[in-house]
Design an enzyme around this catalytic site. Structure first.
Site, mmCIF file in Angstrom:
data_model
loop_
_atom_site.group_PDB
_atom_site.id
_atom_site.type_symbol
_atom_site.label_atom_id
_atom_site.label_comp_id
_atom_site.label_asym_id
_atom_site.label_seq_id
_atom_site.Cartn_x
_atom_site.Cartn_y
_atom_site.Cartn_z
ATOM 1 N N SER A 546 0.847 -1.185 0.000
ATOM 2 C CA SER A 546 0.000 0.000 0.000
ATOM 3 C C SER A 546 0.893 1.248 0.000
ATOM 4 O O SER A 546 1.675 1.426 -0.927
ATOM 5 C CB SER A 546 -0.953 -0.037 1.193
ATOM 6 O OG SER A 546 -1.976 0.908 1.044
ATOM 7 N N ASP A 627 -8.624 -5.059 -6.058
ATOM 8 C CA ASP A 627 -8.069 -3.957 -5.269
ATOM 9 C C ASP A 627 -8.556 -2.642 -5.865
ATOM 10 O O ASP A 627 -8.014 -2.158 -6.855
ATOM 11 C CB ASP A 627 -6.545 -4.018 -5.266
ATOM 12 C CG ASP A 627 -5.928 -2.959 -4.363
ATOM 13 O OD1 ASP A 627 -6.683 -2.148 -3.789
ATOM 14 O OD2 ASP A 627 -4.695 -2.949 -4.233
ATOM 15 N N HIS A 659 -7.260 -5.544 -1.638
ATOM 16 C CA HIS A 659 -6.022 -4.903 -1.167
ATOM 17 C C HIS A 659 -5.226 -5.849 -0.263
ATOM 18 O O HIS A 659 -4.037 -5.643 -0.056
ATOM 19 C CB HIS A 659 -6.383 -3.624 -0.415
ATOM 20 C CG HIS A 659 -5.298 -2.588 -0.378
ATOM 21 N ND1 HIS A 659 -4.658 -2.120 -1.509
ATOM 22 C CD2 HIS A 659 -4.732 -1.911 0.661
ATOM 23 C CE1 HIS A 659 -3.759 -1.213 -1.168
ATOM 24 N NE2 HIS A 659 -3.774 -1.075 0.141
#
Length: 700
Positions: A546, A627, A659
């Protein structure tokens, strides 16, 4: 085989606790599930049921458990059973004609039970049943507002709502039954939805129940979703929970605070409540403030509760994560991140000339506390039941006496890590100077077979967020113990932007993604080179997810890249322009320091894609199709850069993950590829070996 133990939930008087165990066999590719009960006084556990279709157990009374079971036609059965009895004496209390989640119950004054839950509603506000829904002939999606999708789910005309009904015990009957009337939609006729976001792993149910009604958080329709995703709080007054239609919602006023509303919870008296709220919903680094509602029926009884440290008497510089009321409805227990830990605090509320101040006293030190339950006030001394974990222990259940400060361990899933060959002594921390005159903390985890006179390769892990931190907690994702047991010394820095180190430190990342955090990481590496002789910094790898994946992509074009033999970017941002396609793009102007159309140069300043001419190091990219936070093209694009520039690289993709990579077999593949990739470049012997790519087309 993987074994996951769920959190312990105690009954009302603290005699028993229930929990779940999920066991997945990688050999049989199948999962078993159990609901178990433990007697807290003895620690003795017993099986309640091992039917894998049973889910979401909660206490119905001190001796009875309520749970859900999906039935034919996309319906949900509500079951009730007594502990100590075999499952065959349990009974179905009723059937909801829909798939439901987040069940909450409350005993009413007449002996009935109020039941609230979330479930999909049709556009007309009626309960949605998936099996009976009309099939659309077109797969088109069409929107006039920016809220198109969230996390891994697209918004549809069918929306999640909050429902309520009752469980009643008819005369001459010893079993509760669900009301004959269909559940009432508490939000019918409004644009509100509950939970706030579909499939959100962070927000929770978004409502609470008491004998006086419901409190619910929802996106505030007064704000343009393209500019703000503010959530607000509403009160729904109910007495019998048979009211249909639902009474008109009353918005809880909180002037000036236009951020997120979370952790709403009624006090045991059913009249007072507390919740958390941020001031700016577009500032990811903003911190939570505690608000108290003295009386939910009085809109003017809301006030912010200032917090001071009981030790220093100074204004608190931490952000609360959760709120739990004490049994007397007079004081609070909260959790808050501090220096890479999530601690428990008791708030003693002091009234002075009509105003209130809370003084925070710490009740824990190590690990991360995930839930807190005050046990019955009828006991001679107060007790708190907690769930927590550490880097080396996945699941700890314990009792805390908040007056005496005593701590009693009830259960440890792996004997404090020993079952897995892990030890608390493997974990330590360092502090070094960042880019300026400020301190930065980092965790260090050594292999269990560590010998101080030997050198070990370095796994340099960068956390997501940036409003997040490496905390002393167990995780099935990015677990430092996995890397340590491959033979690495694992370093987990908490650079500028990390939470739990004060508000100024957290907010300093805004408008400077590629600045202070990067230089803090470079300073960390320099510290390792000069201070920790057991780390072979010439055999270093860096990995991140991320925001950590963004930082890996950023490092790839900066001088620090040459320090690493390979870089691993999981779900990282590559082109900041493309992040406008994220499910939630409203924070980007704050994150970047301006808007793209007015401040393009500022965006370019923190854009990894602007520095690909400097890329040289081998890279592994991991990105999944579902995602929507950081879309899959953000993994495909930098992979294409590496391929076109002749840089050794690989792309790992999961079409059915978001994600996070959560499915058992996918998680195994993730770990095999990641560990195999870094081991290849570092030369780890005896560890996971990189396998050929499973989907590479035949080139012969």
């Amino acid at each position: 085989m993987t074994i996951l133990r769920g959190k312990f939930t105690p009954d009302s008087d603290g005699s028993y606790a229930l929990y779940t165990i999920s066991t997945y066999s990688l050999a049989l590719h199948s999962e078993t599930k159990e609901i178990r009960v433990v007697e807290l006084a003895t620690g003795v556990t017993s099986l309640f049921t091992n039917d894998k279709d049973n889910r979401d157990p909660i206490w119905f009374s001190s001796t009875q458990i309520l749970w859900l079971r999906e039935a034919n036609g996309s319906t949900t059965q509500i079951w009730i059973g007594t502990i100590g009895q075999v499952e065959r004496v349990a009974y179905v209390a009723g059937i909801i004609p829909a798939l439901i989640e987040n069940v909450r119950i409350k005993e009413l004054h007449d002996g009935n039970y109020a039941v609230a839950f979330t479930a999909l509603a049709n556009p007309d506000g009626s309960l949605h049943n998936t099996a009976l829904a009309n099939k659309a002939w077109s797969s088109a999606r069409e929107y006039d507002s920016v809220l198109v999708r969230f996390w891994d789910t697209y918004f549809t005309a069918d929306h999640s709502s909050l429902w309520y009904t009752t469980l009643q015990m008819p005369q001459h009957c010893q079993q509760y039954t669900l009301s004959d009337n269909l559940p009432a939609n508490a939000l019918k006729g409004t644009p509100l939805t509950c939970p706030v976001w579909p499939s959100d792993p962070f927000s929770g149910a978004g409502f609470d129940i008491s004998t006086t009604g419901l409190l619910v958080t929802a996106r505030d329709p007064e704000f343009n979703p393209a500019e703000s995703t503010q959530t607000s709080l509403w009160y729904i007054p109910l007495r019998t929970f048979t009211e249909d239609p639902a009474p008109m919602l009353r918005k809880v006023p909180v002037p000036v605070y236009n951020g997120d509303t979370t952790s709403v919870v009624f006090a045991p008296n059913g009249i007072s409540a507390a919740f958390l709220k941020t001031k700016d919903g577009n500032d990811s680094s903003d911190w939570n403030r505690i608000f108290i509602i003295r009386d939910v029926t009085d809109a003017g009884s809301v006030f912010e509760l200032p917090i001071c440290s009981e030790i220093t008497q100074e204004r608190w510089d931490l952000s609360p994560n959760s709120i739990t009321w004490a049994s007397n409805s007079q004081s609070l227990y909260i959790t808050a991140d501090e220096c890479g830990r999530c601690k428990l605090f008791r708030l003693m509320i002091i009234l002075d000339n009509g105003s209130s101040t809370a003084y925070a006293r710490p009740l824990s030190e190590d690990g991360v506390i995930s839930s807190v339950y005050p046990l019955s006030a009828s006991r001679s001394e107060p007790r708190l039941f907690i769930n927590k974990s550490t880097f080396t222990e996945s699941s700890i259940f314990a009792l805390i006496n908040p007056d005496a400060g005593s701590y009693s361990l009830i259960s440890s899933a792996t004997r404090m890590g020993k079952t897995l060959g892990l030890y608390a002594s493997q974990v330590s921390e360092i502090t070094f100077k960042g880019r300026g005159d400020y301190d930065v903390q980092a965790w260090i985890m050594k292999p269990s077979i560590f010998k101080p006179d030997e050198k070990y390769p370095l796994a340099f892990l960068i956390h997501g967020g940036p409003a997040d931190s490496w905390r002393d907690a167990w995780s099935t994702r990015w677990n430092p113990a996995i890397f340590a047991e491959q033979g690495y010394v694992v370093v987990l820095p908490n650079p500028t932007g990390s939470t739990s180190f004060g508000r100024a430190f957290s907010s300093a990342v805004n408008g400077d993604w590629g600045g202070r955090p990067y230089h803090d990481l470079a300073a960390c590496f320099a510290y390792l080179e000069t201070h920790l002789s057991f780390i072979d910094t010439t055999r270093a790898v860096a990995l991140g997810a991320s925001f950590g994946g963004y930082m890996i992509n950023w490092i790839a074009g900066q001088p620090l890249a040459k320090k690493f033999r390979t870089l691993v970017s999981h779900d990282g941002c590559f082109s900041m322009y493309n992040m406008l396609s994220s499910d939630i793009a409203t924070p980007l102007p704050t994150d970047m320091g301006g808007t793209l159309w007015k401040d393009k140069a500022i965006w370019d300043r923190s854009d990894p894609a602007q520095h690909t001419q400097n890329w040289t190091q081998p890279m592994l990219f991991i990105h999944s199709d579902l995602d929507y936070r950081c879309p899959v093209t953000e993994g495909l694009a930098p992979f294409a850069v590496c391929q076109q520039r002749g840089i050794e690289s690989r792309f790992l993709n999961f079409p059915d993950e978001n994600h996070f990579v959560l499915k058992h077999e996918n998680s195994l593949k993730w770990h095999r590829t990641v560990l195999g990739w870094i081991n290849k470049y570092v030369g780890v012997e005896g560890g996971v070996v990189l396998e050929p790519p499973v989907s590479e087309p035949h080139r012969g």
